[in-house]
Design an enzyme around this catalytic site. Structure first.
Site, short mmCIF file in Angstrom:
data_model
loop_
_atom_site.label_atom_id
_atom_site.label_comp_id
_atom_site.label_asym_id
_atom_site.label_seq_id
_atom_site.Cartn_x
_atom_site.Cartn_y
_atom_site.Cartn_z
N LEU A 220 0.83 -1.21 0.00
CA LEU A 220 0.00 0.00 0.00
C LEU A 220 0.86 1.26 0.00
O LEU A 220 0.48 2.27 -0.61
CB LEU A 220 -0.93 -0.02 1.22
CG LEU A 220 -2.08 0.99 1.20
CD1 LEU A 220 -2.97 0.76 -0.01
CD2 LEU A 220 -2.89 0.90 2.47
N CYS A 221 2.01 1.20 0.66
CA CYS A 221 2.87 2.38 0.69
C CYS A 221 3.39 2.72 -0.72
O CYS A 221 3.54 3.90 -1.07
CB CYS A 221 4.03 2.17 1.65
SG CYS A 221 5.04 0.72 1.28
N THR A 222 3.65 1.69 -1.51
CA THR A 222 4.10 1.92 -2.89
C THR A 222 2.98 2.55 -3.71
O THR A 222 3.20 3.50 -4.48
CB THR A 222 4.55 0.60 -3.53
OG1 THR A 222 5.63 0.06 -2.79
CG2 THR A 222 4.98 0.81 -4.98
N HIS A 225 2.48 6.28 -2.32
CA HIS A 225 3.53 7.30 -2.29
C HIS A 225 4.57 7.19 -3.41
O HIS A 225 5.07 8.22 -3.86
CB HIS A 225 4.24 7.25 -0.93
CG HIS A 225 3.33 7.42 0.24
ND1 HIS A 225 2.66 8.60 0.48
CD2 HIS A 225 2.96 6.56 1.23
CE1 HIS A 225 1.92 8.47 1.58
NE2 HIS A 225 2.08 7.24 2.05
#
Length: 451
Positions: A220-222, A225
Site C-alpha cells: 500500500l505504501c508503494t 507514495h
C-alpha cells in the site's frame, strides 16, 4: 450402434494406435480393435470448463473418438472471449458457454453427443451450474474427468470429490474400480502445465498445493507514495480513490465487468500516472489489473489441451504409459518442457486418510487457528468452519458461510482454545469451500505445565 453409421476409414488414425503394439505401450496392453467401440460408446468423459482450454479440449476429445462427453461451465460468453474461444461467435455473446460449446461440437462432429450442464431456472431466475451443485452419484458415472479451469478453489474441490468416491478393501488398499482418473490442465500466458492424478494412488492436487503461486498484491505504501508501474496507478484508483469518491453510490463496489467502472478507474489512473511520468495505461490493462487477469495466449491453450487430451486417450486405451505425472511448459523464450513425478505426501490432508496434527498453545485464540488454516502453505483454506465435540456435545465453534451461524459463533474467535473447552489431542472437524468433504485435524494443545 453409432459405429455402424460411420463412413469407411473414419477412425483409421485411431485404429493404428489400438491395433498395434510398440515400445511405448504399457506391458498390459493387448492390441484389439474392440477398444474402438469402448471409446465411441462406453467411455464417459466429463470436461469441466468451456473457456480457452475447454474449447480446445472438447474439440480434441471429439476428434479422438470420444462421443459421450458432458461439459460444465458456470460462465456466459463475453465478447472478449471470441479471440481465442473458437466455438463461439458474436451472436452467442451472453449465452451459457457450456450450452453453445455443446451445440457447436455436436453440429460439426458427426454422432458426437456433448451434453451441457449450463444452468437451471429457479423461480424465473437463471441459475448457472457449478461443480459443487452435483453430488457423488453424478460424478460416479464418469470414466475420466478432465478440467480446464482458471480457479484453484474449483480444482481443489473436484480433487476432493474424486477422492471421496474411493472405496477400500479389508486391507486398506484402494479398490481399482473406484478410481476415476483426473487430468488437469492450466495456462498462464505463455506458461502451462498438465498433470495426471490417479486418486488414492498418485499425488493428489492437495499434495502439491504449496506449488500454486500466491496472489500478487502491491504494498500500500508503494501505491500511495511511490508508484513506479501502470498497475500501481490503477490500484491507487481502485483501492484508495474509489472508497473516497464513491463514484456510483455509497454501497456500490467495483465491478470488473462494468465498462463504466473500468473507465472511471482508468481515467483516475491516467491522472495519477501523468504526475509521475508513467505511461502505458489502457482500458485492457485496467480491466486486467482489476479482475487480476493474466492475458491468455491461444497457442498455449492449444498445446496444454492437446497434452491433456493425449493423456485421456492413453488412460482410456492403455496403448501407452500415462504421464508420470506433472508436465510444465514454457514458450516465453523458445520452447521448454519438463516432466517430473510429484510425490504423494504421507501427511496429505486430503488423500492420506490420517488426521493431521496441529500444535497450538492453550492460550491461542480460535482466530489464530483460522488464520493458520488460511495461511499455511500446505492448507491454503479460504473460509474454514470448525466444529468439535466439547463435553460430549457436537459444537460449532465457527462457521462463516451461513450469516445466522456466523453471527452466533463470531464471539468465539476471540476466546482461547482453553476457554472453548478444547483439550489435548482433541479432534476438530473443518469444512471449507476448497473441498466437498470434512477434514479431521488433531489439536496438540500445549499447556502451561508442558512449558
Amino acid at each position: 450402434s453409432d459405429v455402424a453409421v460411420d463412413w469407411p476409414g473414419r477412425w483409421n488414425h485411431i485404429l493404428k494406435l489400438i491395433t498395434r503394439g510398440g515400445p511405448f505401450a504399457r506391458p498390459d496392453f493387448e492390441p484389439n480393435p474392440e477398444i474402438l467401440p469402448f471409446i465411441l460408446e462406453n467411455c464417459n468423459v466429463l470436461v469441466i470448463g468451456a473457456g480457452g482450454l475447454g474449447c480446445e479440449l472438447l474439440k480434441d476429445l471429439a476428434l479422438s473418438g470420444f462421443r459421450n462427453i458432458d461439459v460444465i461451465d458456470m460462465d456466459t460468453i463475453d465478447v472478449s472471449n471470441l479471440n481465442r474461444q473458437f466455438l463461439y461467435r458474436p451472436k452467442d455473446v451472453g449465452r451459457p458457454k457450456a450450452e453453445v460449446a455443446a451445440e457447436f461440437v455436436n453440429h460439426r462432429i458427426h454422432a458426437c453427443n456433448v451434453v451441457p450442464y449450463p444452468y437451471d431456472i429457479v423461480e424465473f431466475l437463471i441459475y448457472y451450474a457449478r461443480i459443487e451443485d452435483y453430488d457423488e452419484t453424478f460424478y460416479k458415472k464418469y470414466s475420466i474427468v478432465v478440467s480446464g479451469l482458471d480457479s484453484i478453489v474449483a480444482r481443489r474441490w473436484i480433487n476432493g470429490m474424486l477422492l471421496s468416491l474411493l472405496e477400500y478393501d479389508e486391507s486398506g488398499g484402494v479398490v481399482p474400480t473406484s478410481i476415476i482418473p483426473f487430468v488437469d490442465g492450466g495456462t498462464e500466458g505463455f506458461k502451462g502445465n498438465a498433470r495426471v492424478i490417479l486418486p488414492g494412488i498418485t499425488a493428489c492436487l492437495e499434495c502439491t498445493v504449496d506449488l500454486f503461486p500466491p496472489q500478487v498484491n502491491f504494498p500500500l505504501c508503494t501505491i500511495a507514495h511511490t508508484p513506479r508501474l501502470p498497475a500501481h496507478c490503477i490500484e491507487y484508483a481502485r483501492i484508495l480513490l474509489w472508497p473516497q469518491e464513491k463514484p456510483f453510490g455509497d454501497d456500490v463496489g467495483v465491478d470488473g465487468d462494468d465498462p463504466n467502472h473500468i473507465q472511471w478507474i482508468m481515467d483516475r489512473a491516467i491522472e495519477r500516472a501523468q504526475k509521475y511520468n508513467i505511461q502505458g495505461i489502457t482500458y485492457r490493462l485496467t480491466q486486467g489489473v482489476v479482475k487480476r487477469i493474466i492475458p491468455a495466449v491461444a497457442s498455449t491453450n492449444a498445446t496444454i489441451a492437446a497434452a491433456c487430451a493425449n493423456e485421456v486417450f492413453k488412460l482410456a486405451t492403455s496403448c501407452s504409459g500415462m504421464l508420470s505425472n506433472y508436465m510444465v511448459y514454457n514458450d516465453t523464450d523458445g520452447m521448454y518442457t519438463y516432466t517430473f513425478e510429484a510425490e504423494k505426501r504421507d501427511d496429505c490432508v486430503a488423500c492420506s486418510l490420517k488426521p493431521q496434527t496441529l500444535s497450538f498453545n492453550e492460550n491461542d485464540k480460535l482466530k489464530d487457528v483460522i488464520t493458520y488454516l488460511k495461511e499455511n502453505a500446505q492448507l491454503q483454506m479460504r473460509s474454514p468452519g470448525i466444529t468439535a465435540i466439547i463435553n460430549g456435545q457436537n459444537k460449532t465453534l465457527y462457521l462463516s458461510n451461513i450469516p445466522a451461524i456466523e453471527e452466533k459463533t463470531k464471539p468465539n474467535l476471540n476466546l482461547t482454545l482453553a476457554e472453548l473447552g478444547v483439550t489435548p489431542q482433541q479432534e476438530i472437524v473443518v469444512v471449507d469451500k476448497t473441498t466437498p468433504k470434512s477434514l479431521i485435524f488433531r489439536i496438540n494443545l500445549v499447556t502451561a505445565m508442558d512449558e
